[in-house]
Design a protein around this motif. Sequence first.
Motif, PDB file in Angstrom:
ATOM      1  N   THR A   1       0.858  -1.188   0.000  1.00  0.00           N
ATOM      2  CA  THR A   1       0.000   0.000   0.000  1.00  0.00           C
ATOM      3  C   THR A   1       0.888   1.229   0.000  1.00  0.00           C
TER       4      THR A   1
ATOM      5  N   ASP B   1      -9.666 -16.338  -4.106  1.00  0.00           N
ATOM      6  CA  ASP B   1      -9.283 -15.485  -5.230  1.00  0.00           C
ATOM      7  C   ASP B   1      -9.994 -14.151  -5.107  1.00  0.00           C
ATOM      8  N   ARG B   2      -9.321 -13.130  -5.549  1.00  0.00           N
ATOM      9  CA  ARG B   2      -9.986 -11.835  -5.526  1.00  0.00           C
ATOM     10  C   ARG B   2      -9.464 -11.006  -6.683  1.00  0.00           C
TER      11      ARG B   2
ATOM     12  N   LEU C   1       7.980  -0.027  -7.259  1.00  0.00           N
ATOM     13  CA  LEU C   1       6.583   0.377  -7.052  1.00  0.00           C
ATOM     14  C   LEU C   1       6.423   1.766  -6.452  1.00  0.00           C
TER      15      LEU C   1
ATOM     16  N   LYS D   1      -2.243   3.821  -3.560  1.00  0.00           N
ATOM     17  CA  LYS D   1      -2.382   2.636  -4.393  1.00  0.00           C
ATOM     18  C   LYS D   1      -2.327   1.394  -3.527  1.00  0.00           C
ATOM     19  N   SER D   2      -3.061   0.392  -3.932  1.00  0.00           N
ATOM     20  CA  SER D   2      -3.004  -0.893  -3.248  1.00  0.00           C
ATOM     21  C   SER D   2      -2.616  -1.928  -4.302  1.00  0.00           C
ATOM     22  N   ILE D   3      -1.392  -2.427  -4.208  1.00  0.00           N
ATOM     23  CA  ILE D   3      -0.883  -3.341  -5.221  1.00  0.00           C
ATOM     24  C   ILE D   3      -0.835  -4.748  -4.634  1.00  0.00           C
ATOM     25  N   VAL D   4      -1.628  -5.644  -5.195  1.00  0.00           N
ATOM     26  CA  VAL D   4      -1.695  -7.017  -4.684  1.00  0.00           C
ATOM     27  C   VAL D   4      -0.875  -7.919  -5.604  1.00  0.00           C
ATOM     28  N   ILE D   5       0.130  -8.569  -5.020  1.00  0.00           N
ATOM     29  CA  ILE D   5       1.060  -9.384  -5.801  1.00  0.00           C
ATOM     30  C   ILE D   5       0.998 -10.830  -5.318  1.00  0.00           C
ATOM     31  N   SER D   6       0.666 -11.744  -6.216  1.00  0.00           N
ATOM     32  CA  SER D   6       0.708 -13.172  -5.887  1.00  0.00           C
ATOM     33  C   SER D   6       2.056 -13.714  -6.319  1.00  0.00           C
ATOM     34  N   LEU D   7       2.738 -14.393  -5.420  1.00  0.00           N
ATOM     35  CA  LEU D   7       4.065 -14.895  -5.775  1.00  0.00           C
ATOM     36  C   LEU D   7       4.402 -16.196  -5.058  1.00  0.00           C
TER      37      LEU D   7
END
Lengths: 89, 89
Positions: free
Chosen positions: B8, B88-89, B68, B42-48
């Motif tokens: 965030t 999941d979103r 970022l 900003k809200s950056i959602v990262i799947s890793l």
Amino acid sequence: MKFRGTVTIWLKEGIFDPQGAAVKGSLETMGFREVEKVRIGKSIVISLEAQGVEEAGKMLEEMAGKLLANPVTEAYRIDVEEEKAGADR
Amino acid sequence: MKFRGTVTIWLKEGIFDPQGAAVKGSLETMGFREVEKVRIGKSIVISLEAQGVEEAGKMLEEMAGKLLANPVTEAYRIDVEEEKAGADR
């Protein structure tokens, strides 16, 4: 009482997120091959006066539904907390 | 293991946020006079993929610091959680 509400807004799952795809590409170029998905949303922090946490939540819900989010393409989540005196960000 | 990191990012306190000011003005026009401040981030959602939560956090920290966020004007917070299968979103 003062409250701080956070409205977090994302594009709905299934809607292409070009900003997220661009960031994913940049991260891969930087060597982060472990990244599977990037989604970029907005985090809107609203400081407001309300009688209680319930009223604050109701107002934030109305703001999100009417102005902040686009209900066709976006989903949102609302978090409310009491604002501590002196705390600032 | 799969992790979901949320980075965030806000403009640092003291730096004028024109987007936030515009939203505050719109909310006032809509009748929300209780709003004192609006900041938009900003809200950056990262799947890793990572070996553990510590490695995931370290990678996200590097991504945030190098790509970022702009360290001159922006502050960020990182949250990491293990991704549940099927969620999941």
